[in-house]
Design an enzyme around this catalytic site. Structure first.
Site, PDB file in Angstrom:
ATOM      1  N   TRP A 160       5.827 -23.077  -1.688  1.00  0.00           N
ATOM      2  CA  TRP A 160       5.652 -23.575  -0.324  1.00  0.00           C
ATOM      3  C   TRP A 160       4.247 -24.090  -0.061  1.00  0.00           C
ATOM      4  CZ3 TRP A 160       8.160 -19.091   3.008  1.00  0.00           C
ATOM      5  CH2 TRP A 160       9.525 -19.005   2.668  1.00  0.00           C
ATOM      6  N   GLY A 172       9.059   2.492   2.317  1.00  0.00           N
ATOM      7  CA  GLY A 172       8.476   1.155   2.158  1.00  0.00           C
ATOM      8  C   GLY A 172       7.455   1.150   1.025  1.00  0.00           C
ATOM      9  N   HIS A 200       8.153   6.142   4.648  1.00  0.00           N
ATOM     10  CA  HIS A 200       7.924   6.576   3.259  1.00  0.00           C
ATOM     11  C   HIS A 200       8.758   5.808   2.243  1.00  0.00           C
ATOM     12  CE1 HIS A 200      11.618   8.635   4.212  1.00  0.00           C
ATOM     13  NE2 HIS A 200      11.776   8.945   2.941  1.00  0.00           N
ATOM     14  N   TYR A 251       3.688 -10.020  15.117  1.00  0.00           N
ATOM     15  CA  TYR A 251       3.296  -8.862  14.307  1.00  0.00           C
ATOM     16  C   TYR A 251       1.856  -8.454  14.641  1.00  0.00           C
ATOM     17  CZ  TYR A 251       2.169  -6.111  10.149  1.00  0.00           C
ATOM     18  OH  TYR A 251       1.772  -5.107   9.303  1.00  0.00           O
ATOM     19  N   HIS A 295       6.759 -11.766   1.076  1.00  0.00           N
ATOM     20  CA  HIS A 295       5.395 -12.295   0.987  1.00  0.00           C
ATOM     21  C   HIS A 295       5.261 -13.144  -0.277  1.00  0.00           C
ATOM     22  CE1 HIS A 295       4.431  -8.970   3.854  1.00  0.00           C
ATOM     23  NE2 HIS A 295       3.721  -9.952   4.374  1.00  0.00           N
ATOM     24  N   VAL A 342       4.197   0.615   1.159  1.00  0.00           N
ATOM     25  CA  VAL A 342       2.960   1.335   1.484  1.00  0.00           C
ATOM     26  C   VAL A 342       3.227   2.838   1.585  1.00  0.00           C
ATOM     27  CG1 VAL A 342       1.163   1.655   3.225  1.00  0.00           C
ATOM     28  CG2 VAL A 342       1.936  -0.653   2.636  1.00  0.00           C
ATOM     29  N   THR A 346      -5.717  -6.088   3.438  1.00  0.00           N
ATOM     30  CA  THR A 346      -5.443  -7.494   3.169  1.00  0.00           C
ATOM     31  C   THR A 346      -4.029  -7.617   2.575  1.00  0.00           C
ATOM     32  OG1 THR A 346      -6.496  -9.408   2.175  1.00  0.00           O
ATOM     33  CG2 THR A 346      -6.388  -7.452   0.805  1.00  0.00           C
ATOM     34  N   ASN A 347      -3.631  -8.795   2.085  1.00  0.00           N
ATOM     35  CA  ASN A 347      -2.265  -8.973   1.527  1.00  0.00           C
ATOM     36  C   ASN A 347      -2.021  -7.968   0.393  1.00  0.00           C
ATOM     37  OD1 ASN A 347      -2.806 -11.315   3.058  1.00  0.00           O
ATOM     38  ND2 ASN A 347      -1.268 -12.453   1.912  1.00  0.00           N
TER      39      ASN A 347
END
Ligand code: GDP
Length: 315
Positions: free
Chosen positions: A203, A14, A12, A137, A180, A16, A165-166
């Site tokens: 990058w 994080g 909880h 992962y 990310h 998401v 998705t991302n």
């Protein structure tokens, strides 16, 4: 799901998990339970079993995971596999052993083959080799979704998975090396703007294609599938809108108002060339994203500035 059911959200704190908790509260779910990492180590099987045994959980939502961008994943495949497989096995099997009838497991579209057909349909799972930079992962998440599928098929529980998705949004990780691409770009452009740098190092080649979903749209998708009686085992969640990393950089540059030049560092990896997921199954069931990339970026830059000012940013 009943509004009075006890709902456990793993992870909880994080990005998401916190979005899912906000969405549950906004929809009137009153009994959401959580445990911090200090209170419950999800890699500890016995501790997880005891936690489930002590609480009459009706529904579990597994958002907890060790996550990172291409830099963190490619340098740490062993840790990403080990930690995420323990979290997945313990939280899913622990729930089953404690009699939890409903569980939603969250992963990511990096579970699909590197050269999957685009947009990537759910049934391309395990049809070809994975992308090497995040193989650890991906293998852990594939194991988790398969455990849900097997328990549902063989043991009569409704355990199912969503593969977003991302993602991006409030509470993201802004670590320059481990984060990310989208939050990292926000930090790089904001730092260049506030410190007056002439260039911003990014990058790879800028050519890979990615799709970005605001985490509040994912949280809405989680509630949407949890409110269905009989959802499919596995569903993708995305916007269907694809941008190149170069286009993303230009959008972040505009959203931050940074005028520094972009410099591409070709010694850094590009990762998978394209990762657009096919979300048509979920859309045909009635869910759709609401936050455009432009709106989401503007919100996220504002969130970032607020968090920097408050000293709460995850770096
Ligand atoms: P992925 O989508 O799983 O590959 O992971 P990321 O969210 O880390 O995105 C990686 C893509 O963004 C790759 O094509 C990188 O080369 C590109 N990229 C460009 N600049 C950066 C940066 O500063 N950080 C990260 N993580 N990726 C970047």
């Amino acid at each position: 799901m009943d509004k009075n059911d006890i709902i456990y959200v793993a992870g909880h704190r994080g990005m998401v998990g916190s979005a899912v908790c906000r969405a549950l509260a906004a929809s009137g779910y009153r009994n959401v339970i959580t445990a911090t990492h200090g209170q419950l180590d999800l890699t500890d099987r016995r501790a997880v079993r005891e936690f489930y045994a002590a609480s009459a959980i009706k529904t579990a939502i597994i958002c907890a995971a060790k996550v990172g961008g291409i830099g963190a994943n490619s340098a740490g495949n062993a840790t990403f596999l080990h930690e995420n497989i323990l979290i997945a096995m313990n939280t899913i099997m622990g729930a089953y052993e404690a009699g939890v009838k409903r569980l939603l497991f969250l992963g990511s579209t990096c579970i699909y083959p590197r050269m999957a057909p685009q947009p990537i349909p759910e049934d391309s799972l395990l049809t070809a080799p994975l992308e090497k930079t995040n193989e650890g992962y991906a293998l852990a998440k594939i194991s988790g979704l398969k455990l849900c599928e097997f328990l549902r098929r063989d043991c009569g529980v409704t355990y199912h998975s969503l593969m977003p998705t991302n993602l991006y949004g409030p509470g993201d990780n802004y670590d320059i090396n481990g984060g990310h691409v989208l939050p990292t770009m926000i930090r790089k452009f904001e730092t260049a703007r506030t410190e007056g740098h002439k260039s911003v190092p990014l990058w790879g080649s800028g050519t890979p294609l990615r799709e970005f979903l605001h985490v509040d749209d994912l949280a809405a998708a989680c509630l949407f599938v949890l409110e269905m009686e009989n959802p499919p085992d596995l569903l993708n969640v995305g916007t269907g809108v694809e941008v190149s990393i170069r286009e993303l950089a230009e959008k972040v540059q505009a959203a931050t108002g940074c005028t520094a030049a972009i410099e591409w560092d070709s010694s850094k990896p590009d990762g998978t060339p394209r990762k657009l997921c096919d979300s048509s199954k979920l859309r045909s069931l009635g869910w759709k994203p609401r936050i455009s990339l432009e709106e989401g970026l503007a919100r996220t830059v504002a969130d970032y500035r607020r968090e920097v000012a408050a000293g709460t940013i995850r770096l």
